[in-house]
Design a protein around this motif. Structure first.
Motif, PDB file in Angstrom:
ATOM      1  N   CYS A 201       6.818   2.709   2.003  1.00  0.00           N
ATOM      2  CA  CYS A 201       6.665   4.171   1.889  1.00  0.00           C
ATOM      3  C   CYS A 201       7.850   4.893   2.514  1.00  0.00           C
ATOM      4  CB  CYS A 201       5.377   4.617   2.579  1.00  0.00           C
ATOM      5  SG  CYS A 201       3.862   3.900   1.909  1.00  0.00           S
TER       6      CYS A 201
ATOM      7  N   ALA B 220      -4.027   7.003  -1.924  1.00  0.00           N
ATOM      8  CA  ALA B 220      -3.603   5.662  -1.531  1.00  0.00           C
ATOM      9  C   ALA B 220      -3.896   4.704  -2.674  1.00  0.00           C
ATOM     10  CB  ALA B 220      -4.332   5.217  -0.262  1.00  0.00           C
TER      11      ALA B 220
ATOM     12  N   TRP C  34       0.861   5.234   0.429  1.00  0.00           N
ATOM     13  CA  TRP C  34       0.077   6.337   0.960  1.00  0.00           C
ATOM     14  C   TRP C  34       0.611   7.674   0.439  1.00  0.00           C
ATOM     15  CZ3 TRP C  34      -4.221   4.860   3.554  1.00  0.00           C
ATOM     16  CH2 TRP C  34      -4.249   3.569   4.073  1.00  0.00           C
ATOM     17  N   ASN C  35       0.016   8.760   0.910  1.00  0.00           N
ATOM     18  CA  ASN C  35       0.372  10.101   0.444  1.00  0.00           C
ATOM     19  C   ASN C  35       1.873  10.362   0.452  1.00  0.00           C
ATOM     20  OD1 ASN C  35      -1.803  11.596  -0.445  1.00  0.00           O
ATOM     21  ND2 ASN C  35      -1.597  13.161   1.144  1.00  0.00           N
TER      22      ASN C  35
ATOM     23  N   ASN D  80     -11.226   3.369   3.511  1.00  0.00           N
ATOM     24  CA  ASN D  80     -10.770   2.294   4.387  1.00  0.00           C
ATOM     25  C   ASN D  80     -11.955   1.802   5.207  1.00  0.00           C
ATOM     26  OD1 ASN D  80      -7.970   1.256   5.848  1.00  0.00           O
ATOM     27  ND2 ASN D  80      -9.708   1.358   7.248  1.00  0.00           N
TER      28      ASN D  80
ATOM     29  N   LEU E  13      -3.093   5.798  10.709  1.00  0.00           N
ATOM     30  CA  LEU E  13      -2.629   5.584   9.330  1.00  0.00           C
ATOM     31  C   LEU E  13      -2.571   6.909   8.587  1.00  0.00           C
ATOM     32  CD1 LEU E  13      -4.701   2.433   8.229  1.00  0.00           C
ATOM     33  CD2 LEU E  13      -2.336   2.489   8.969  1.00  0.00           C
ATOM     34  N   MET E  14      -3.631   7.698   8.744  1.00  0.00           N
ATOM     35  CA  MET E  14      -3.696   8.987   8.060  1.00  0.00           C
ATOM     36  C   MET E  14      -2.626   9.945   8.591  1.00  0.00           C
ATOM     37  SD  MET E  14      -6.153   8.356   6.001  1.00  0.00           S
ATOM     38  CE  MET E  14      -5.615   6.631   6.081  1.00  0.00           C
TER      39      MET E  14
ATOM     40  N   PHE F 119     -11.545   8.567   2.028  1.00  0.00           N
ATOM     41  CA  PHE F 119     -10.316   9.344   1.934  1.00  0.00           C
ATOM     42  C   PHE F 119     -10.561  10.780   1.494  1.00  0.00           C
ATOM     43  CE2 PHE F 119      -7.852   5.175   1.162  1.00  0.00           C
ATOM     44  CZ  PHE F 119      -7.737   4.994   2.534  1.00  0.00           C
TER      45      PHE F 119
ATOM     46  N   GLN G 152      -5.757  12.850   0.433  1.00  0.00           N
ATOM     47  CA  GLN G 152      -5.149  11.538   0.679  1.00  0.00           C
ATOM     48  C   GLN G 152      -5.138  10.705  -0.591  1.00  0.00           C
ATOM     49  OE1 GLN G 152      -3.061   8.969   1.885  1.00  0.00           O
ATOM     50  NE2 GLN G 152      -3.784   9.850   3.809  1.00  0.00           N
TER      51      GLN G 152
ATOM     52  N   THR H 260       0.840  -1.183   0.000  1.00  0.00           N
ATOM     53  CA  THR H 260       0.000   0.000   0.000  1.00  0.00           C
ATOM     54  C   THR H 260       0.882   1.241   0.000  1.00  0.00           C
ATOM     55  OG1 THR H 260      -1.562  -1.234   1.359  1.00  0.00           O
ATOM     56  CG2 THR H 260      -1.963   1.122   1.107  1.00  0.00           C
TER      57      THR H 260
ATOM     58  N   GLN I  87       3.729   1.265   6.274  1.00  0.00           N
ATOM     59  CA  GLN I  87       4.708   2.311   5.990  1.00  0.00           C
ATOM     60  C   GLN I  87       6.112   1.784   5.677  1.00  0.00           C
ATOM     61  OE1 GLN I  87       4.764   5.542   5.513  1.00  0.00           O
ATOM     62  NE2 GLN I  87       2.567   5.824   5.736  1.00  0.00           N
TER      63      GLN I  87
ATOM     64  N   SER J   9       0.857   9.083   7.257  1.00  0.00           N
ATOM     65  CA  SER J   9       0.998   9.266   5.806  1.00  0.00           C
ATOM     66  C   SER J   9       1.026  10.742   5.428  1.00  0.00           C
ATOM     67  CB  SER J   9      -0.138   8.559   5.062  1.00  0.00           C
ATOM     68  OG  SER J   9      -1.384   9.184   5.322  1.00  0.00           O
TER      69      SER J   9
END
Length: 405
Positions: free
Chosen positions: A308, A101, A51-52, A77, A392-393, A93, A99, A49, A305, A396
Motif C-alpha cells: 500500500c 479492503a 486498504w483504503n 476483520n 490497521l484502520m 468495516f 473502509q 491486502t 502496509q 489506512s
C-alpha cells in the motif's frame, strides 16, 4: 562501450513502486524507462491486502476499477486466539466509515499497472550493477550485460538489496528474526468462507487467511526463525509440517487451506526491515537520485502496509517529479537539475515521517502479536486485540492525493 542516448528518467525495478511511479509519470505525459532484472513481471508472495490508502492511490493511477472487478471487498476483520480457539476481536468495516479492503493477487496488480504503459517502457533482463557521476549532472548506469545508460533522474525501486539505496549510503535492511511463509489455494466449487480477514495468534504464531474472490484463498504465517529455520525453509515438506504444527486451535476448514496448498507452491522468506532512524538522519534522495518502495521503507507485514505504501510512493513521486520536469526549460542543464532536485526534496519531505511511522509501528505490532511471553499473550488476547486492529484502520486512513499538483 559508449552510452546510449540520455534517458529522462530511469526506474530500477518493475515491482509495485516502480510500476506505480512509471504509470503516474505516463499519465502526466512523462516517459520513463523501467529496468527489471528478471525476464518477466515477478509476483512473489501471491497476494497482498490493499486498504483504503492503496485504493486511493490506485484510483489516482486509473487502474482501481479493473482490479475491483476481480477481487471481492472484505466485510470485516475477525481475530482469534489460536490457544483457546475463541474470537478476541470482531470489527465490521462498515463501522469504520468508507473502509475499503480487498485481497489482491500480486500478479494482477502488477499487470494492471504495466498494461497502460507504452510499449518498451519495461526493459527486462536488465540488472543494474553500479552507478557513476557523468558530465552535465547525469548519472551513468552500468548494467550486468555491459550496457551503459545515461539518465537525468534515477529512481531506485529495487527492493531490499537495492543498488541505488547502497549508492545513497543506506545499509541493507536488517533481519527481523522472523520468517514469513505464504500460500494460495483455489477451489473450483468455491471456498465457502465469508469475506473476512481472519487472524489467529498464539505463542510465537501470527497466521492469517483471507479470500481474494469466490474461489481463491490467500494465507500467510509469520514465525520466529531459529537455528533450524533455514533447514526448514529449504525443505517444503518440513515447512508445511512446521506451519501446521504451530496452528493450534484453528477451525478444521482453516487448517485445510494450508493442507490443500501444494508443497512446491509455498513461498518462505526471512523478514527484513529498514531501521527507522536511518530515515531520520539520512536523506533518501541526493541531487537527481532517490529511492522508493522496499528500497526505502522495507517493513514487517504486521500492518499490511508494505504494498500500500509503495503505491503511495508512486503517486507522490510522479506528482513531484512532473511538477519539476514539466516546468523545466527545454534542453536541460543546471536549471533543470535544480528543479529535479527540488522535486525530489519535496517527495522526500512528504514521505519521510509517514515511512518512519509505518516501519516502527509495524515492528512493534508484530512483536506484540507474535510474542512468546505469557503476560504479553494474555494482554494481546484480552486487552489489546481491539487496539491492534484499530491501528490497521488508523494507518489506512491516509490519502496520498491525486497526480495533479
Amino acid at each position: 562501450m559508449e552510452a546510449t542516448a540520455v534517458e529522462d528518467i530511469v526506474i530500477v525495478g518493475a515491482g509495485i513502486a516502480g510500476l506505480a511511479t512509471a504509470l503516474g509519470l505516463h499519465r502526466l505525459g512523462i516517459r520513463s524507462l523501467v529496468l527489471e532484472t528478471s525476464d518477466s513481471l515477478r509476483a512473489a508472495g501471491y497476494a497482498l491486502t490493499t486498504w483504503n490508502n492503496a485504493w486511493k492511490a490506485l484510483d489516482a493511477l486509473g487502474v482501481a476499477d479493473s482490479l475491483r472487478r476481480h477481487h471481492d471487498r472484505l466485510a470485516g476483520n475477525v481475530t482469534f486466539s489460536a490457544v483457546s480457539g475463541l474470537p478476541t476481536s470482531n470489527l465490521r468495516f462498515t463501522a469504520c466509515g468508507e473502509q475499503e479492503a480487498r485481497t489482491v493477487m500480486r500478479k494482477s496488480l502488477l499487470e494492471a499497472l504495466a498494461m497502460d504503459l507504452p510499449k518498451g517502457t519495461i526493459r527486462y533482463s536488465s540488472k543494474l550493477v553500479s552507478i557513476e557521476e557523468s558530465a552535465g549532472f547525469l548519472k551513468l548506469l552500468h548494467l550486468a550485460d555491459g550496457t551503459l545508460l545515461k539518465t537525468k533522474v534515477l529512481i531506485g525501486c529495487d527492493g531490499v538489496k537495492s543498488v541505488v539505496a547502497k549508492w545513497l549510503g543506506f545499509k541493507k535492511p536488517s533481519l527481523s528474526g522472523r520468517n514469513a511463509t505464504r500460500g494460495i489455494t483455489t477451489y473450483e466449487n468455491g471456498h465457502g468462507f465469508e469475506n473476512n480477514f481472519m487472524w489467529f495468534f498464539s505463542k510465537g504464531l501470527r497466521f492469517g487467511v483471507m479470500p481474494c474472490n469466490a474461489n481463491t484463498v490467500y494465507w500467510f504465517s509469520t514465525w520466529h526463525s531459529s537455528k533450524q529455520g533455514k533447514e526448514i525453509e529449504e525443505n517444503p515438506v518440513r515447512l508445511k509440517q512446521h506451519i501446521l504444527s504451530k496452528l493450534g486451535k484453528v477451525p478444521d476448514r482453516v487448517r485445510a487451506v494450508v493442507e490443500d496448498t501444494k508443497v512446491d507452491s509455498f513461498v518462505s522468506l526471512p523478514l527484513r526491515c529498514r531501521q527507522p532512524w536511518e530515515l531520520v538522519w539520512n536523506d533518501f534522495f541526493r541531487g537527481n537520485v532517490c529511492i522508493a518502495g522496499d528500497a526505502l521503507h522495507s517493513m514487517t507485514p504486521d500492518l499490511g502496509q508494505g504494498g500500500c505504501s509503495a503505491l503511495e510512493d508512486g503517486v507522490v513521486l510522479a506528482r513531484c517529479l512532473a511538477e519539476a520536469m514539466l516546468r523545466s526549460p527545454i534542453g536541460g542543464g543546471e536549471e533543470e537539475y535544480k528543479r529535479i532536485e527540488k522535486g525530489l526534496e519535496k517527495y522526500a519531505k512528504e514521505r519521510r515521517w509517514r515511512c518512519i511511522k509505518l516501519i516502527a509501528t509495524s515492528y512493534v505490532v508484530g512483536s506484540i502479536q507474535e510474542s512468546e511471553g505469557k503476560l504479553m499473550n494474555y494482554l494481546r488476547d484480552n486487552i489489546l486485540a481491539d487496539f491492534l486492529v484499530g491501528l490497521l484502520m488508523k494507518f489506512s486512513a491516509f490519502d496520498c492525493g491525486t497526480l495533479t499538483c
